[in-house]
Each structure stands twice: as structure tokens, then as C-alpha cells.
Design a protein around this motif. Structure first.
Motif, PDB file in Angstrom:
ATOM      1  N   GLU A 150     -41.447 -49.528  18.788  1.00  0.00           N
ATOM      2  CA  GLU A 150     -40.534 -48.513  19.301  1.00  0.00           C
ATOM      3  C   GLU A 150     -39.837 -49.085  20.530  1.00  0.00           C
ATOM      4  O   GLU A 150     -40.351 -49.981  21.192  1.00  0.00           O
ATOM      5  CB  GLU A 150     -41.303 -47.246  19.663  1.00  0.00           C
ATOM      6  CG  GLU A 150     -41.924 -46.574  18.449  1.00  0.00           C
ATOM      7  CD  GLU A 150     -42.658 -45.293  18.819  1.00  0.00           C
ATOM      8  OE1 GLU A 150     -42.160 -44.547  19.678  1.00  0.00           O
ATOM      9  OE2 GLU A 150     -43.721 -45.071  18.225  1.00  0.00           O
ATOM     10  N   ASN A 151     -38.640 -48.549  20.832  1.00  0.00           N
ATOM     11  CA  ASN A 151     -37.852 -49.066  21.957  1.00  0.00           C
ATOM     12  C   ASN A 151     -38.632 -49.139  23.255  1.00  0.00           C
ATOM     13  O   ASN A 151     -38.535 -50.103  23.999  1.00  0.00           O
ATOM     14  CB  ASN A 151     -36.602 -48.210  22.177  1.00  0.00           C
ATOM     15  CG  ASN A 151     -35.520 -48.538  21.172  1.00  0.00           C
ATOM     16  OD1 ASN A 151     -35.512 -49.620  20.588  1.00  0.00           O
ATOM     17  ND2 ASN A 151     -34.625 -47.593  20.960  1.00  0.00           N
ATOM     18  N   ASP A 152     -39.427 -48.119  23.535  1.00  0.00           N
ATOM     19  CA  ASP A 152     -40.130 -48.097  24.819  1.00  0.00           C
ATOM     20  C   ASP A 152     -41.361 -49.011  24.843  1.00  0.00           C
ATOM     21  O   ASP A 152     -42.039 -49.116  25.857  1.00  0.00           O
ATOM     22  CB  ASP A 152     -40.518 -46.662  25.197  1.00  0.00           C
ATOM     23  CG  ASP A 152     -41.461 -46.008  24.201  1.00  0.00           C
ATOM     24  OD1 ASP A 152     -41.651 -46.552  23.084  1.00  0.00           O
ATOM     25  OD2 ASP A 152     -41.999 -44.938  24.530  1.00  0.00           O
ATOM     26  N   GLU A 153     -41.630 -49.707  23.740  1.00  0.00           N
ATOM     27  CA  GLU A 153     -42.762 -50.622  23.697  1.00  0.00           C
ATOM     28  C   GLU A 153     -42.340 -52.093  23.716  1.00  0.00           C
ATOM     29  O   GLU A 153     -43.170 -52.983  23.522  1.00  0.00           O
ATOM     30  CB  GLU A 153     -43.577 -50.384  22.415  1.00  0.00           C
ATOM     31  CG  GLU A 153     -44.226 -49.024  22.333  1.00  0.00           C
ATOM     32  CD  GLU A 153     -45.004 -48.869  21.041  1.00  0.00           C
ATOM     33  OE1 GLU A 153     -46.168 -48.445  21.134  1.00  0.00           O
ATOM     34  OE2 GLU A 153     -44.473 -49.187  19.969  1.00  0.00           O
ATOM     35  N   SER A 154     -41.081 -52.359  23.970  1.00  0.00           N
ATOM     36  CA  SER A 154     -40.564 -53.722  23.889  1.00  0.00           C
ATOM     37  C   SER A 154     -41.309 -54.697  24.790  1.00  0.00           C
ATOM     38  O   SER A 154     -41.682 -55.790  24.358  1.00  0.00           O
ATOM     39  CB  SER A 154     -39.075 -53.766  24.257  1.00  0.00           C
ATOM     40  OG  SER A 154     -38.317 -53.109  23.288  1.00  0.00           O
ATOM     41  N   GLU A 155     -41.544 -54.329  26.029  1.00  0.00           N
ATOM     42  CA  GLU A 155     -42.209 -55.235  26.963  1.00  0.00           C
ATOM     43  C   GLU A 155     -43.631 -55.569  26.518  1.00  0.00           C
ATOM     44  O   GLU A 155     -44.065 -56.719  26.595  1.00  0.00           O
ATOM     45  CB  GLU A 155     -42.221 -54.655  28.383  1.00  0.00           C
ATOM     46  CG  GLU A 155     -40.846 -54.597  29.039  1.00  0.00           C
ATOM     47  CD  GLU A 155     -40.164 -55.961  29.109  1.00  0.00           C
ATOM     48  OE1 GLU A 155     -40.832 -56.956  29.446  1.00  0.00           O
ATOM     49  OE2 GLU A 155     -38.958 -56.026  28.819  1.00  0.00           O
TER      50      GLU A 155
END
Length: 189
Positions: A150-155
Motif C-alpha cells: 500500500e502507498n503508506d507502506e513504501s518506506e
């Protein structure tokens, strides 16, 4: 839920050593040959439109893919792809329709690529990681690592990929930020 493909690829200089390391922490998932054909429209911009024919011992499949690619760098400057990918399996008769559409609308083949791929799977930091040892015609061997996140899990996904790369025994300096298309273009010049 919108997912992003987070991936990196690195040059492999000793595939046997990498295979030995992978066998210690990942599950082997099989071998496949991939034949990719990329299209562009006229002399203008190239589009990330690909037709992939995939063949293993049991089956042949065809995929139509459109990819919005971007390269991001981590805090150490390591290049990681962050892609929006749209892909669908198609049938042979659908492929004929697509190729005729491309031909009638000014699309032409601008690149072909063959990859021989051995695949492993593992879980790292809660992410399912696909690991592919690829022999790319005219370019050599690469290790490709991929996570759908998901986008907010990129890092967190970047960190997991870096950790798998290290476990595979590959230095960060071996990471390649150029696409195969760019490398193949350079190889033919």
C-alpha cells in the motif's frame, strides 16, 4: 485498496553463490521463460506497454501490461522502482486483436527482451517478497526483488527489499537504476 509495485534489481556476478544463499531463507517456486515485446507509438514518446509470453514446463500464458514507472532513491541513494502496474492475462485470439489495433494506430515494436527466470518466495517484515534470478539476453544476470505494498507502506517495503538483498549476498552498489530497455539500447549502440 490501491497497491504499488516496489522493486529493485541488482547485477549478479556469482549466481551459484546467490542461489545457495536464497536456498537458505526462501522457497523455490519454479522456472519460466519470458519473451517481452514493448511498443511505442510513432516517433514520439515510448509507452510502457508490453506483451509478455510466458512459458514453463506446464503452460504458456500471455499478459498485456501497462506500467507507470518511477525511480525513487532511499536515503543512501539506492535506486528502487515504485510502479503502478496494470496487467491482465489474455488469450491468443485477443492478442491478435491487440496487435492489429497497435498496427492500425501507429504503434510499433521498439524492443524485445528474453529472460530466463528462477523464482523464490519469502516473507520479510510482514511483506511477501518475490525473488527472481534472471538471465537477460545480451545483459547478463540480475536479481529482481518485488513487493506489492500500500502507498503508506513504501518506506517499510524499501527496507524489506534492502534486507533481502543483503541476505542474498549482494552489495547495494550492484543495484541497477536503469531499465532493461535503457541497458539494451546502450548495449546495441
Amino acid at each position: 485498496m490501491k497497491m504499488q509495485e516496489i522493486e529493485l534489481k541488482a547485477h549478479v556476478y556469482d549466481s551459484e553463490a546467490v542461489i545457495n544463499k536464497l536456498s537458505g531463507f526462501a522457497e523455490y517456486a519454479g522456472f519460466v521463460n519470458r519473451y517481452d515485446t514493448y511498443y511505442k507509438q510513432g516517433e514520439g514518446k515510448t509507452y510502457p506497454i508490453r506483451i509478455r509470453k510466458e512459458k514453463d514446463d506446464n503452460s504458456e500464458k500471455i499478459f498485456l501490461t501497462y506500467k507507470r514507472k518511477s525511480i525513487v532513491k532511499d536515503e543512501e541513494g539506492m535506486a528502487i522502482e515504485k510502479n503502478e502496474e496494470y496487467e491482465s492475462e489474455i488469450k491468443e485470439d485477443t492478442l491478435v486483436v491487440i496487435e492489429k489495433f497497435f498496427e492500425d494506430n501507429g504503434f510499433r515494436i521498439y524492443l524485445t527482451k528474453e529472460k530466463k527466470v528462477k523464482t523464490w518466495k519469502t516473507v520479510k517484515d510482514g511483506f511477501r517478497v518475490t525473488i527472481e534470478l534472471c538471465e537477460v539476453e545480451r545483459l547478463g544476470e540480475f536479481l529482481e526483488l518485488e513487493i506489492l505494498a500500500e502507498n503508506d507502506e513504501s518506506e517499510k517495503a524499501y527496507s524489506a527489499l534492502e534486507s533481502v538483498l543483503e541476505e542474498a549476498g549482494i552489495e547495494k552498489s550492484a543495484v541497477e537504476e536503469k531499465s532493461y530497455a535503457q541497458m539494451l539500447k546502450n548495449a546495441s549502440n
